[in-house]
Motif scaffolding. Structure first.
Motif, PDB file in Angstrom:
ATOM      1  N   VAL A   1       0.861  -1.183   0.000  1.00 14.13           N
ATOM      2  CA  VAL A   1       0.000   0.000   0.000  1.00 14.13           C
ATOM      3  C   VAL A   1       0.900   1.237   0.000  1.00 14.13           C
ATOM      4  CG1 VAL A   1      -1.783   1.286   1.240  1.00 14.13           C
ATOM      5  CG2 VAL A   1      -1.846  -1.221   1.216  1.00 14.13           C
ATOM      6  N   PHE A   2       0.640   2.135  -0.943  1.00 14.77           N
ATOM      7  CA  PHE A   2       1.449   3.336  -1.083  1.00 14.77           C
ATOM      8  C   PHE A   2       0.685   4.576  -0.628  1.00 14.77           C
ATOM      9  CE2 PHE A   2       3.239   0.528  -4.391  1.00 14.77           C
ATOM     10  CZ  PHE A   2       4.588   0.623  -4.096  1.00 14.77           C
ATOM     11  N   SER A   3       1.447   5.587  -0.213  1.00 18.46           N
ATOM     12  CA  SER A   3       0.904   6.916   0.006  1.00 18.46           C
ATOM     13  C   SER A   3       1.626   7.862  -0.938  1.00 18.46           C
ATOM     14  CB  SER A   3       1.099   7.357   1.459  1.00 18.46           C
ATOM     15  OG  SER A   3       0.652   8.703   1.601  1.00 18.46           O
ATOM     16  N   CYS A   4       0.873   8.547  -1.789  1.00 20.07           N
ATOM     17  CA  CYS A   4       1.467   9.409  -2.804  1.00 20.07           C
ATOM     18  C   CYS A   4       1.040  10.847  -2.571  1.00 20.07           C
ATOM     19  CB  CYS A   4       1.021   8.952  -4.193  1.00 20.07           C
ATOM     20  SG  CYS A   4       1.667   9.973  -5.526  1.00 20.07           S
ATOM     21  N   GLY A   5       1.999  11.741  -2.473  1.00 19.13           N
ATOM     22  CA  GLY A   5       1.685  13.161  -2.363  1.00 19.13           C
ATOM     23  C   GLY A   5       1.785  13.690  -0.945  1.00 19.13           C
ATOM     24  N   VAL A   6       1.536  12.839   0.029  1.00 16.28           N
ATOM     25  CA  VAL A   6       1.607  13.202   1.445  1.00 16.28           C
ATOM     26  C   VAL A   6       2.256  12.026   2.170  1.00 16.28           C
ATOM     27  CG1 VAL A   6       0.264  13.660   3.545  1.00 16.28           C
ATOM     28  CG2 VAL A   6      -0.450  14.671   1.384  1.00 16.28           C
ATOM     29  N   ASP A   7       3.109  12.312   3.131  1.00 19.82           N
ATOM     30  CA  ASP A   7       3.716  11.213   3.890  1.00 19.82           C
ATOM     31  C   ASP A   7       2.652  10.443   4.668  1.00 19.82           C
ATOM     32  OD1 ASP A   7       6.196  11.757   2.968  1.00 19.82           O
ATOM     33  OD2 ASP A   7       6.949  12.669   4.822  1.00 19.82           O
ATOM     34  N   ALA A   8       2.824   9.147   4.728  1.00 22.31           N
ATOM     35  CA  ALA A   8       1.886   8.294   5.470  1.00 22.31           C
ATOM     36  C   ALA A   8       1.953   8.629   6.958  1.00 22.31           C
ATOM     37  CB  ALA A   8       2.231   6.829   5.243  1.00 22.31           C
ATOM     38  N   PRO A   9       0.842   8.450   7.689  1.00 23.05           N
ATOM     39  CA  PRO A   9       0.859   8.681   9.139  1.00 23.05           C
ATOM     40  C   PRO A   9       1.945   7.830   9.803  1.00 23.05           C
ATOM     41  CG  PRO A   9      -1.381   8.249   8.354  1.00 23.05           C
ATOM     42  CD  PRO A   9      -0.461   7.977   7.212  1.00 23.05           C
ATOM     43  N   THR A  10       2.524   8.390  10.855  1.00 19.37           N
ATOM     44  CA  THR A  10       3.576   7.644  11.552  1.00 19.37           C
ATOM     45  C   THR A  10       3.017   6.799  12.700  1.00 19.37           C
ATOM     46  OG1 THR A  10       3.940   9.583  12.942  1.00 19.37           O
ATOM     47  CG2 THR A  10       5.369   9.335  11.018  1.00 19.37           C
ATOM     48  N   ASP A  11       1.727   6.948  12.966  1.00 21.32           N
ATOM     49  CA  ASP A  11       1.126   6.219  14.084  1.00 21.32           C
ATOM     50  C   ASP A  11       0.229   5.079  13.602  1.00 21.32           C
ATOM     51  OD1 ASP A  11      -0.783   7.783  12.930  1.00 21.32           O
ATOM     52  OD2 ASP A  11      -1.671   8.492  14.821  1.00 21.32           O
ATOM     53  N   LEU A  12       0.618   4.463  12.501  1.00 24.27           N
ATOM     54  CA  LEU A  12      -0.184   3.348  11.987  1.00 24.27           C
ATOM     55  C   LEU A  12      -0.114   2.172  12.957  1.00 24.27           C
ATOM     56  CD1 LEU A  12       0.886   3.487   8.231  1.00 24.27           C
ATOM     57  CD2 LEU A  12      -1.371   4.054   9.172  1.00 24.27           C
ATOM     58  N   PRO A  13      -1.171   1.369  13.018  1.00 21.54           N
ATOM     59  CA  PRO A  13      -1.151   0.198  13.896  1.00 21.54           C
ATOM     60  C   PRO A  13       0.009  -0.738  13.543  1.00 21.54           C
ATOM     61  CG  PRO A  13      -3.355   0.581  13.031  1.00 21.54           C
ATOM     62  CD  PRO A  13      -2.437   1.508  12.295  1.00 21.54           C
ATOM     63  N   GLU A  14       0.483  -1.466  14.528  1.00 20.21           N
ATOM     64  CA  GLU A  14       1.590  -2.395  14.313  1.00 20.21           C
ATOM     65  C   GLU A  14       1.239  -3.380  13.195  1.00 20.21           C
ATOM     66  OE1 GLU A  14       2.905  -4.134  17.941  1.00 20.21           O
ATOM     67  OE2 GLU A  14       4.246  -5.535  16.927  1.00 20.21           O
ATOM     68  N   GLY A  15       2.183  -3.579  12.312  1.00 16.91           N
ATOM     69  CA  GLY A  15       1.957  -4.514  11.211  1.00 16.91           C
ATOM     70  C   GLY A  15       1.299  -3.877  10.001  1.00 16.91           C
ATOM     71  N   THR A  16       0.976  -2.597  10.125  1.00 17.25           N
ATOM     72  CA  THR A  16       0.320  -1.882   9.020  1.00 17.25           C
ATOM     73  C   THR A  16       1.331  -0.926   8.416  1.00 17.25           C
ATOM     74  OG1 THR A  16      -1.726  -1.928  10.289  1.00 17.25           O
ATOM     75  CG2 THR A  16      -1.664  -0.448   8.407  1.00 17.25           C
ATOM     76  N   GLU A  17       1.673  -1.156   7.180  1.00 13.06           N
ATOM     77  CA  GLU A  17       2.694  -0.311   6.565  1.00 13.06           C
ATOM     78  C   GLU A  17       2.185   0.344   5.287  1.00 13.06           C
ATOM     79  OE1 GLU A  17       6.407  -2.205   5.973  1.00 13.06           O
ATOM     80  OE2 GLU A  17       6.540  -2.918   8.045  1.00 13.06           O
ATOM     81  N   MET A  18       2.587   1.609   5.123  1.00 12.44           N
ATOM     82  CA  MET A  18       2.357   2.307   3.858  1.00 12.44           C
ATOM     83  C   MET A  18       3.697   2.863   3.404  1.00 12.44           C
ATOM     84  SD  MET A  18      -1.111   4.516   4.360  1.00 12.44           S
ATOM     85  CE  MET A  18      -2.553   3.808   5.163  1.00 12.44           C
ATOM     86  N   THR A  19       3.973   2.743   2.122  1.00 14.05           N
ATOM     87  CA  THR A  19       5.234   3.211   1.566  1.00 14.05           C
ATOM     88  C   THR A  19       5.017   4.559   0.881  1.00 14.05           C
ATOM     89  OG1 THR A  19       5.845   0.917   1.145  1.00 14.05           O
ATOM     90  CG2 THR A  19       7.120   2.620   0.001  1.00 14.05           C
ATOM     91  N   ASN A  20       5.800   5.545   1.291  1.00 13.30           N
ATOM     92  CA  ASN A  20       5.691   6.857   0.637  1.00 13.30           C
ATOM     93  C   ASN A  20       6.279   6.798  -0.767  1.00 13.30           C
ATOM     94  OD1 ASN A  20       4.507   8.132   2.897  1.00 13.30           O
ATOM     95  ND2 ASN A  20       6.528   8.355   3.844  1.00 13.30           N
ATOM     96  N   ILE A  21       5.610   7.496  -1.680  1.00 15.44           N
ATOM     97  CA  ILE A  21       6.050   7.474  -3.078  1.00 15.44           C
ATOM     98  C   ILE A  21       5.699   8.819  -3.712  1.00 15.44           C
ATOM     99  CG2 ILE A  21       3.865   6.487  -3.919  1.00 15.44           C
ATOM    100  CD1 ILE A  21       5.480   4.797  -5.871  1.00 15.44           C
TER     101      ILE A  21
END
Lengths: 115, 110, 62
Positions: free
Chosen positions: A62-82
């Motif tokens: 799962v990517f986040s484009c245009g804005v940095d992904a939240p840093t407080d995502l639940p454990e095991g939940t990752e988003m890659t900034n692009i």
């Protein structure tokens, strides 16, 4: 059937269901890459967090484009900034590109949308 | 299973493109092609428009389906309120989208 | 089929914003690119169908 590389682009806060739809394709043995555009992040329910984690388990991302992904995502939940340009280059290799739902709204939603 | 060279797949994710879906389906039928359609999330509201029945009549029964979970999430009853033109077997999962990708030579999102 | 010869069709359901224009520019690079605007009055669906059938890949933007 061969596994397809599928990008699901989410530009509107109402249409984060595109993540679930991406997971549905991952379960069908495809590579699913939901992309949250410009900060239209979903509410991070347990269900949503599980879906994002599951996409990673199925070799998607799962990517986040245009804005940095939240840093407080639940454990095991990752988003890659692009960046937008990086996304475009990656999508040149895509088999399927799905602009999901509706485009971004012009205005911020009123408080009533939160109910 | 190889993709059918005469089949167009339409994945419907938005609730405001019914005229495009119908227009493209009519054009495909005029060209002698079959059309396979899956409605998901908010687009299941399009099943409530009169044009939805027209769409189903242009396609094989097994080639039009909606996401049952989406339908339920949007407040509709998936047992007593099956949209006209659909059978209960066509209240499906996201796997139907996978089938469209597998079976259709051409594909578009609406 | 070589990448350079890929026929890609960009369909627009609404007028493309700058993000879409940037992505399309990258996707179309070195490819045989075509487009179709659905947001005009009375789009010709037969033409759209023909373009889809001629393309290797279709992207239909919001």
């Amino acid at each position: 059937m061969e596994s397809l590389k599928i990008y699901v682009l989410i530009a509107n806060r109402v249409y984060n269901d595109g993540i679930r739809s991406g997971l549905g394709l991952a379960v069908e043995n495809h590579y699913a890459y939901p992309v949250i555009m410009n900060g239209e992040f979903p509410r991070m329910s347990d269900y949503m967090a599980e879906n994002i984690a599951w996409i990673a388990d199925m070799e998607g991302e799962v990517f986040s484009c245009g804005v940095d992904a939240p840093t407080d995502l639940p454990e095991g939940t990752e988003m890659t900034n692009i960046t937008l340009e990086e996304l475009g280059e990656k999508m040149r290799e895509a088999d399927v590109i799905i602009p999901y739902g509706l485009p971004k709204q012009s205005h911020e939603p009123p408080a009533a949308c939160g109910e | 299973m190889a993709a059918d060279p005469n089949k167009l797949g339409i994945f419907v994710t938005s609730n405001q493109n019914m005229r495009h879906i119908l227009g493209l389906t009519r054009a495909a039928k005029r060209a002698g092609k079959e059309v396979m359609v899956f409605f998901t999330f908010k687009s299941v509201h399009l099943t409530k428009s009169p044009e939805f029945l027209e769409l189903t009549q242009m396609c094989k029964v097994e080639d039009v389906a909606i996401c049952a979970d989406s339908y339920i999430c949007e407040g509709f009853d998936n047992v007593t309120d099956i949209p006209p033109g659909l059978t209960d077997k066509q209240m499906r999962t996201q796997a139907f989208h996978g089938a469209i990708l597998e079976e259709c030579a051409k594909y578009i999102v609406m | 089929m070589s990448d350079e010869k890929m026929k890609i069709l960009q369909v627009y359901r609404s007028e493309p914003n700058s993000d879409v224009q940037t992505l399309v520019e990258i996707l179309n690079r070195d490819r045989d690119a075509d487009e179709f605007k659905l947001y005009v009055n009375n789009p010709n669906y037969d033409t759209l169908f023909q373009k889809i059938w001629a393309a290797d890949k279709t992207v239909c933007w919001w």
